[in-house]
Design a protein around this motif. Structure first.
Motif, PDB file in Angstrom:
ATOM      1  N   GLY A  10     -19.637  28.149  -7.927  1.00  0.00           N
ATOM      2  CA  GLY A  10     -19.968  28.184  -6.569  1.00  0.00           C
ATOM      3  C   GLY A  10     -20.917  26.819  -6.797  1.00  0.00           C
ATOM      4  O   GLY A  10     -21.188  26.419  -5.478  1.00  0.00           O
ATOM      5  N   ALA A  11     -20.554  25.835  -7.080  1.00  0.00           N
ATOM      6  CA  ALA A  11     -20.994  24.124  -7.861  1.00  0.00           C
ATOM      7  C   ALA A  11     -21.326  23.436  -6.045  1.00  0.00           C
ATOM      8  O   ALA A  11     -22.903  22.527  -5.877  1.00  0.00           O
ATOM      9  CB  ALA A  11     -20.925  23.629  -8.325  1.00  0.00           C
ATOM     10  N   THR A  12     -20.236  23.471  -5.026  1.00  0.00           N
ATOM     11  CA  THR A  12     -20.665  22.739  -3.945  1.00  0.00           C
ATOM     12  C   THR A  12     -20.717  23.614  -2.874  1.00  0.00           C
ATOM     13  O   THR A  12     -20.631  23.238  -1.942  1.00  0.00           O
ATOM     14  CB  THR A  12     -18.682  22.752  -3.906  1.00  0.00           C
ATOM     15  OG1 THR A  12     -18.287  23.706  -3.951  1.00  0.00           O
ATOM     16  CG2 THR A  12     -18.301  21.440  -4.846  1.00  0.00           C
ATOM     17  N   GLY A  13     -21.491  24.821  -3.286  1.00  0.00           N
ATOM     18  CA  GLY A  13     -22.395  25.370  -2.289  1.00  0.00           C
ATOM     19  C   GLY A  13     -23.563  25.124  -1.743  1.00  0.00           C
ATOM     20  O   GLY A  13     -24.037  24.514  -2.317  1.00  0.00           O
ATOM     21  N   ALA A  14     -23.953  25.901  -0.880  1.00  0.00           N
ATOM     22  CA  ALA A  14     -25.862  25.436  -0.297  1.00  0.00           C
ATOM     23  C   ALA A  14     -26.052  26.148  -1.100  1.00  0.00           C
ATOM     24  O   ALA A  14     -27.244  25.340  -2.033  1.00  0.00           O
ATOM     25  CB  ALA A  14     -26.042  26.372   1.043  1.00  0.00           C
ATOM     26  N   ALA A  37     -15.936  25.259  -8.995  1.00  0.00           N
ATOM     27  CA  ALA A  37     -15.911  26.094  -6.893  1.00  0.00           C
ATOM     28  C   ALA A  37     -14.471  26.396  -6.206  1.00  0.00           C
ATOM     29  O   ALA A  37     -13.227  26.781  -8.227  1.00  0.00           O
ATOM     30  CB  ALA A  37     -16.308  24.571  -6.201  1.00  0.00           C
ATOM     31  N   SER A  38     -13.624  26.719  -5.520  1.00  0.00           N
ATOM     32  CA  SER A  38     -12.223  26.460  -5.430  1.00  0.00           C
ATOM     33  C   SER A  38     -11.510  25.971  -5.825  1.00  0.00           C
ATOM     34  O   SER A  38     -11.756  24.271  -5.658  1.00  0.00           O
ATOM     35  CB  SER A  38     -12.480  27.172  -3.915  1.00  0.00           C
ATOM     36  OG  SER A  38     -12.306  25.903  -3.229  1.00  0.00           O
ATOM     37  N   ARG A  40      -9.252  24.095  -3.714  1.00  0.00           N
ATOM     38  CA  ARG A  40     -10.247  22.762  -2.622  1.00  0.00           C
ATOM     39  C   ARG A  40     -11.046  21.738  -3.078  1.00  0.00           C
ATOM     40  O   ARG A  40     -10.864  20.450  -2.517  1.00  0.00           O
ATOM     41  CB  ARG A  40     -11.423  23.443  -1.214  1.00  0.00           C
ATOM     42  CG  ARG A  40      -9.530  24.586  -0.318  1.00  0.00           C
ATOM     43  CD  ARG A  40     -11.066  25.153   0.720  1.00  0.00           C
ATOM     44  NE  ARG A  40     -12.130  25.681   0.320  1.00  0.00           N
ATOM     45  CZ  ARG A  40     -11.707  27.456  -0.110  1.00  0.00           C
ATOM     46  NH1 ARG A  40     -11.041  27.859   0.268  1.00  0.00           N
ATOM     47  NH2 ARG A  40     -12.862  27.658  -0.188  1.00  0.00           N
ATOM     48  N   SER A  41     -12.102  22.503  -3.971  1.00  0.00           N
ATOM     49  CA  SER A  41     -12.693  21.211  -4.564  1.00  0.00           C
ATOM     50  C   SER A  41     -12.471  20.794  -5.892  1.00  0.00           C
ATOM     51  O   SER A  41     -13.234  19.620  -6.437  1.00  0.00           O
ATOM     52  CB  SER A  41     -13.912  21.546  -4.361  1.00  0.00           C
ATOM     53  OG  SER A  41     -14.829  22.669  -3.603  1.00  0.00           O
ATOM     54  N   LEU A  58     -11.797  27.099 -10.544  1.00  0.00           N
ATOM     55  CA  LEU A  58     -12.845  28.623 -10.632  1.00  0.00           C
ATOM     56  C   LEU A  58     -11.836  29.786 -11.712  1.00  0.00           C
ATOM     57  O   LEU A  58     -11.965  29.856 -12.386  1.00  0.00           O
ATOM     58  CB  LEU A  58     -13.345  29.323  -9.860  1.00  0.00           C
ATOM     59  CG  LEU A  58     -14.110  30.547 -10.946  1.00  0.00           C
ATOM     60  CD1 LEU A  58     -15.348  30.610 -12.264  1.00  0.00           C
ATOM     61  CD2 LEU A  58     -15.321  31.474  -9.442  1.00  0.00           C
ATOM     62  N   ALA A  73     -20.737  32.236  -5.938  1.00  0.00           N
ATOM     63  CA  ALA A  73     -19.791  32.145  -5.285  1.00  0.00           C
ATOM     64  C   ALA A  73     -18.886  33.156  -4.350  1.00  0.00           C
ATOM     65  O   ALA A  73     -17.912  33.174  -4.283  1.00  0.00           O
ATOM     66  CB  ALA A  73     -18.741  31.308  -6.110  1.00  0.00           C
ATOM     67  N   ARG A  77     -15.835  36.422  -6.422  1.00  0.00           N
ATOM     68  CA  ARG A  77     -15.878  35.406  -7.668  1.00  0.00           C
ATOM     69  C   ARG A  77     -16.201  35.251  -8.413  1.00  0.00           C
ATOM     70  O   ARG A  77     -16.817  36.226 -10.063  1.00  0.00           O
ATOM     71  CB  ARG A  77     -16.178  34.376  -7.716  1.00  0.00           C
ATOM     72  CG  ARG A  77     -15.318  33.481  -6.807  1.00  0.00           C
ATOM     73  CD  ARG A  77     -14.929  33.843  -5.669  1.00  0.00           C
ATOM     74  NE  ARG A  77     -15.373  33.786  -4.657  1.00  0.00           N
ATOM     75  CZ  ARG A  77     -14.774  34.208  -3.338  1.00  0.00           C
ATOM     76  NH1 ARG A  77     -14.467  34.889  -2.912  1.00  0.00           N
ATOM     77  NH2 ARG A  77     -15.899  34.500  -1.697  1.00  0.00           N
ATOM     78  N   GLY A 162     -24.854  30.684   3.781  1.00  0.00           N
ATOM     79  CA  GLY A 162     -24.236  29.691   3.373  1.00  0.00           C
ATOM     80  C   GLY A 162     -24.083  28.607   3.817  1.00  0.00           C
ATOM     81  O   GLY A 162     -24.176  28.361   5.777  1.00  0.00           O
ATOM     82  N   MET A 163     -22.811  27.187   3.546  1.00  0.00           N
ATOM     83  CA  MET A 163     -22.733  26.001   4.540  1.00  0.00           C
ATOM     84  C   MET A 163     -22.259  26.480   6.312  1.00  0.00           C
ATOM     85  O   MET A 163     -22.567  26.088   7.113  1.00  0.00           O
ATOM     86  CB  MET A 163     -21.503  25.388   4.087  1.00  0.00           C
ATOM     87  CG  MET A 163     -21.780  25.118   2.940  1.00  0.00           C
ATOM     88  SD  MET A 163     -23.094  23.550   3.094  1.00  0.00           S
ATOM     89  CE  MET A 163     -23.888  22.829   1.006  1.00  0.00           C
TER      90      MET A 163
HETATM   91  P1  A2P Z   1     -15.347  25.622  -1.988  1.00  0.00           P
HETATM   92  O1  A2P Z   1     -16.479  24.506  -1.734  1.00  0.00           O
HETATM   93  O2  A2P Z   1     -14.688  25.022  -2.965  1.00  0.00           O
HETATM   94  O3  A2P Z   1     -14.747  26.530  -1.108  1.00  0.00           O
HETATM   95  P2  A2P Z   1     -21.076  28.420   0.641  1.00  0.00           P
HETATM   96  O4  A2P Z   1     -21.452  29.644   0.939  1.00  0.00           O
HETATM   97  O5  A2P Z   1     -22.541  27.459   1.035  1.00  0.00           O
HETATM   98  O6  A2P Z   1     -19.926  28.214   1.752  1.00  0.00           O
HETATM   99  O7  A2P Z   1     -20.721  28.402  -0.684  1.00  0.00           O
HETATM  100  C1  A2P Z   1     -19.580  29.143  -1.410  1.00  0.00           C
HETATM  101  C2  A2P Z   1     -19.018  28.450  -2.532  1.00  0.00           C
HETATM  102  O8  A2P Z   1     -17.890  29.538  -3.834  1.00  0.00           O
HETATM  103  C3  A2P Z   1     -18.814  27.234  -2.893  1.00  0.00           C
HETATM  104  O9  A2P Z   1     -18.822  26.088  -3.679  1.00  0.00           O
HETATM  105  C4  A2P Z   1     -17.382  27.122  -2.419  1.00  0.00           C
HETATM  106  O10 A2P Z   1     -16.641  26.361  -3.514  1.00  0.00           O
HETATM  107  C5  A2P Z   1     -17.270  28.784  -3.186  1.00  0.00           C
HETATM  108  N1  A2P Z   1     -15.844  29.618  -3.709  1.00  0.00           N
HETATM  109  C6  A2P Z   1     -15.890  30.074  -1.912  1.00  0.00           C
HETATM  110  N2  A2P Z   1     -14.369  30.473  -2.475  1.00  0.00           N
HETATM  111  C7  A2P Z   1     -14.461  30.501  -4.121  1.00  0.00           C
HETATM  112  C8  A2P Z   1     -13.305  30.912  -4.851  1.00  0.00           C
HETATM  113  N3  A2P Z   1     -12.162  31.466  -4.106  1.00  0.00           N
HETATM  114  N4  A2P Z   1     -13.012  30.376  -5.949  1.00  0.00           N
HETATM  115  C9  A2P Z   1     -13.763  29.790  -6.462  1.00  0.00           C
HETATM  116  N5  A2P Z   1     -15.316  29.407  -5.712  1.00  0.00           N
HETATM  117  C10 A2P Z   1     -15.769  29.513  -3.874  1.00  0.00           C
END
Ligand code: A2P
Length: 338
Positions: A10-14, A37-38, A40-41, A58, A73, A77, A162-163
């Motif tokens: 969940g490295a890209t999240g808040a 992360a997902s 997407r990232s 992930l 995350a 997850r 979160g974000m």
């Molecule tokens: P991503 O940025 O790729 O969506 P926040 O709650 O601050 O938005 O952070 C959520 C974190 O959990 C982000 O790093 C997000 O990655 C990650 N995340 C959310 N959904 C998934 C998923 N299905 N698999 C892996 N990581 C996830």
């Protein structure tokens, strides 16, 4: 200290981003850092103290060789991947609520109940951000006088969601302020779809989390159950109300507590002030803005109860992304290495 292979999930999240900056600030002994992360990232390059790291998906994660993984995350997850990481020999410190109440999973506030880490089975839970800030003040009081009951009302910031929560506050504040008079006379327009059940911009939402049982939200039940588990005292009576407020970072809690014996303000102040990771503010009122970006939980307005005498009322506020989440996970990781 031995160098470890460390992952942030969940490295890209808040919270995940804050975990990375705290690992850097505290010079965590990292041999190799992996960021998940997902989809997407995946492939995004992140500059770190240990060199550039490419975010991995992930879903395709191979945890082989990892020593410690900090998860933030979301619960789904964690439920799916934390056991896999643990089976591969990695110790997971999980920020979600997925495992917090399991008997074989320690729930640890670093500095309050470090002993609970002993004999963990591969997964350790990080408490809920509101409970964490509150217990930094309440833990030392429980130590000296035995907490019997507590009425606690939280004032939780949007970054706890979160974000998405932070984006929502900025968007709704702007949309609603476009019709300033509407905020005065009630002619305001619905500011689009909500992340929360009601608007958070220019508002206060006396409902943080999701509806659970007996009219309480899941956030409120966390305050009840996690307080009891962390303090190792299942009989403590907790009456919670969790409120979302239009604040970016920093969860505040107003609490009134009764103990096994009377306690006065001088003793309470001394006990809290002597505890690591907490600052007692007597000359200035600590607010969420003051707490943002700092490690310590701030405690103020320590005063005697005036209904039933002998108890203490106080206000505690802490950065929910730091001590409330990322900092405590890193502190737990440090305790594991020590
Ligand atoms: P991503 O940025 O790729 O969506 P926040 O709650 O601050 O938005 O952070 C959520 C974190 O959990 C982000 O790093 C997000 O990655 C990650 N995340 C959310 N959904 C998934 C998923 N299905 N698999 C892996 N990581 C996830």
């Amino acid at each position: 200290m031995t160098l470890s292979n460390v992952a942030i999930v969940g490295a890209t999240g808040a919270v995940g981003r804050t975990m990375l900056s705290i690992l850097e600030e505290r010079d965590f002994p990292v041999k190799e850092l992996r960021l998940f992360a997902s989809e997407r990232s995946a492939g995004t390059e992140v500059a770190t103290k240990w060199g550039p790291v490419f975010v991995e998906s992930l879903a395709g994660a191979d945890p082989a060789g990892l020593d410690i993984a900090l998860f933030s995350a979301g619960g789904d997850r964690s439920r799916e991947f934390a056991p896999r990481f643990a089976e591969a020999g990695c110790t997971v410190v999980d920020n979600s609520s997925a495992f917090r109440m399991r008997d074989d999973v320690p729930l640890v506030v670093a500095g309050v109940n470090n002993d609970a880490l002993a004999g963990h089975a591969g997964i350790i839970s990080n408490p809920n951000c509101t409970t964490m800030a509150l217990l930094m003040a309440v833990g030392p009081l429980h130590q000296v006088a035995g907490l019997r009951s507590m009425v606690a009302t939280s004032y939780q910031s949007v970054s706890g969601s979160g974000m998405a929560g932070m984006d929502e506050l900025v968007r709704q504040n702007a949309a609603l302020a476009a019709n300033r008079q509407g905020l005065v006379d009630g002619s305001w327009q619905e500011p689009g779809d909500y992340l929360y059940v009601r608007p958070i911009g220019w508002n206060v939402l006396p409902f943080a989390g999701n509806a659970a049982t007996e009219g309480y939200t899941d956030e409120e039940w966390k305050l009840v159950n996690e307080t009891r588990k962390i303090l190792g005292a299942p009989g403590i009576a907790v009456e919670p109300t969790c409120v979302r407020v239009p604040v970016m970072v920093g969860h505040g809690i107003a609490a009134t507590m009764m103990f096994d014996r009377p306690i006065d303000v001088a003793e309470a102040t001394a006990a809290i002030a002597a505890s690591p990771g907490v600052q007692v503010w007597e000359d200035k009122i600590p607010t969420p803005l003051d707490s943002a970006g700092i490690d310590d939980v701030l405690v103020g307005r320590i005063r005697p109860t005036v209904g039933e005498r002998g108890g203490i009322s106080l206000w505690a506020v802490g950065d929910n992304l730091r001590k409330g989440a990322a900092l405590n996970t890193v502190e737990i990781a440090e305790l594991l290495l020590a």
